[in-house]
Design a protein around this motif. Sequence first.
Motif, short mmCIF file in Angstrom:
data_model
loop_
_atom_site.label_atom_id
_atom_site.label_comp_id
_atom_site.label_asym_id
_atom_site.label_seq_id
_atom_site.Cartn_x
_atom_site.Cartn_y
_atom_site.Cartn_z
N PHE A 86 0.83 -1.21 0.00
CA PHE A 86 0.00 0.00 0.00
C PHE A 86 0.86 1.26 0.00
O PHE A 86 0.51 2.25 -0.64
CB PHE A 86 -0.96 0.00 1.21
N TYR A 87 1.96 1.20 0.71
CA TYR A 87 2.87 2.36 0.68
C TYR A 87 3.36 2.58 -0.76
O TYR A 87 3.39 3.71 -1.25
CB TYR A 87 4.05 2.13 1.65
N LEU A 88 3.74 1.49 -1.41
CA LEU A 88 4.24 1.60 -2.79
C LEU A 88 3.17 2.11 -3.74
O LEU A 88 3.46 2.62 -4.82
CB LEU A 88 4.75 0.24 -3.28
N ILE A 135 -3.27 -5.88 -10.48
CA ILE A 135 -3.27 -5.79 -9.01
C ILE A 135 -4.32 -4.74 -8.66
O ILE A 135 -4.67 -3.92 -9.51
CB ILE A 135 -1.89 -5.40 -8.45
N ALA A 136 -4.82 -4.73 -7.44
CA ALA A 136 -5.84 -3.74 -7.06
C ALA A 136 -5.91 -3.63 -5.54
O ALA A 136 -5.69 -4.62 -4.83
CB ALA A 136 -7.21 -4.13 -7.62
N ILE A 137 -6.22 -2.42 -5.04
CA ILE A 137 -6.19 -2.22 -3.59
C ILE A 137 -7.22 -3.06 -2.85
O ILE A 137 -6.97 -3.52 -1.74
CB ILE A 137 -6.33 -0.73 -3.19
N ASN A 138 -8.39 -3.27 -3.45
CA ASN A 138 -9.40 -4.09 -2.76
C ASN A 138 -8.92 -5.53 -2.64
O ASN A 138 -9.05 -6.16 -1.59
CB ASN A 138 -10.76 -4.01 -3.45
N TRP A 139 -8.32 -6.04 -3.72
CA TRP A 139 -7.79 -7.42 -3.67
C TRP A 139 -6.67 -7.48 -2.65
O TRP A 139 -6.55 -8.42 -1.86
CB TRP A 139 -7.28 -7.86 -5.04
#
Length: 563
Positions: free
Chosen positions: A108-110, A542-546
């Motif tokens: 998440f930081y990346l 890729i995705a934040i929810n996944w």
Amino acid sequence: INPPVNELYRFNQLGFYPSEEKIAVLDTVVSGPFYIKELNSGKVVYEGLVSQPRLSAFSEKETVVIPFSQLRTKGTYFIEIPEVGKSLPFEIKDSLFSSLSKASLKAFYLQRSGTAIEAEFAGKWERPAGHPDTLVRIHPSAATAVRPAESLISSPKGWYDAGDYNKYIVNSGFTVGILLSLYEDYPQYAQSVSVQIPESANQTPDLLDEIWWNLEWMLSMQDPSDGGVYHKLTTPSFEGMIKPTECKQPRYVIEKSVTATLDFAASMAQASRVFAPFEKDYPEVSQKMLQASIRAFNWALQHPDALYNQRKMNANFKPAVSTGGYEDRSATDEFFWAATELYITTGNDKYTSYVKEYLPESFILPVWGNVSGLAQMSLIRHRDKLEKEMGSLSDSAGKQLINYADSCLAGVELAPYAAAYGRSSKDFFWGCNSDKASNQGIAFLYAYRLTNDRRYLTNALHSMDYLLGRNATGYCYVTGFGHKSPLNPHHRLAASDGIDEPLPGFLVGGPNPGKQDGCEYPSLVPDEAYIDILPSYASNEIAINWQGMFTYYVMALDATLRD
Ligand code: 9MR
């Protein structure tokens, strides 16, 4: 003679815990003995018989299972079946998931937007800031007298949604919700995890610091004059596979929607109670988020039909927008989630009627398009402080969840990859590695916490084994982990940075016979419909929810099984 290494052996490429079940699968049929040998000495430390063949429910595939749970000595080993050859090496060790857990949160930081990513925290994946989002345009669909079309607002920070550079409230609210749930379910564990981010030196757990990066952006997406929340902040069309600093398209906030506004209300209400003890680092944010949540909920009550419909929007306003829709046909699950979180945070009875009205009849795996499960998890988690009617709603949510977990376990003894996940062709679709595999794993962990029945924990581990290599493609589906993992995810940050290795710690979407990206997949058999190429956004994004679901899943296992 040394038999060759054979990749038909499928197992969790991170290895095995000494005292948990250990299963490998051979992706073809043989019979007779297998041997586990110590890597350096070649000495046989365990031998057993492979299982009877197991047949896939939806393909011609047959497998055999290689069980060696009784081997409990830490070390590095390989499997050998004379007629097949050797497997790659694997380890038996403690703290199996600790580095993967940290990497999944660090991802998440990346993924942060609007800030430089520093070498001190990201090593070679450092990069200059892009997308400041301090001069974002009001799209005509979002115009009001106070904020006319093409006027400017500031809406910086947040995480990039996925492989693309846009920021969408529906998906952001969902992601924040599952990450806050991780904190609420495993607070001590979360407090102990440090992942080296710029805020690590403060008194707040890194998990919450990381969540705040996105919450701060979300707060700026609420229209201060009426409490409604813009559906998304986006360029009109997707950018090319370029660096953040090379992006030139204007960024807009698009019309307010009821789903975005309610996901905002729910996650802000949850964040308000979670951040309350951290006033020292986050002064006044708890109250501010609660007020924002209440205002958002009230807006939604006045605009229950404001569902986002991109086609309709484009028919009325210019410029046309073609980026992620996050459209929905119903907002009842969002009402349910928002009312539940507001009730838990405030104890105000005014929210109970919505909770009662919208409580589903069974447990629903939480996904961005149906957030009921997040509310059901919160009801279960906060059982102790719920009274009377709300308490019994919590009890029924708990029963529904256990029923769901049990339904997943019927016939699991014969699963071709020895996991509950992956047995049905319906398990494979856009984002299934998260929306189904990780999600179901989390449901098992909840069932375990509710019942203390170890079967659920073991099955949670098995589905993780599946994601990390014991599957039909032999991929460990997380970048930077395992001996065979995605190298070319659909991820603009990774594709444009000039570094060979992808940004690490990201779960990719997974096998998807729908192949909406039109790429040439090696197979359309559901569990093999995956391709590790950049253009494959339908199987390899890729995705934040996944990532949020996966981070919950791996950290919860780490918290439960670490010594
Ligand atoms: O995760 C979303 C998936 O459930 C949908 O089937 C798919 C098609 O609408 O969209 C996915 O979300 C994408 C979003 O629209 C834009 N950013 C990338 C997301 C992941 O692919």
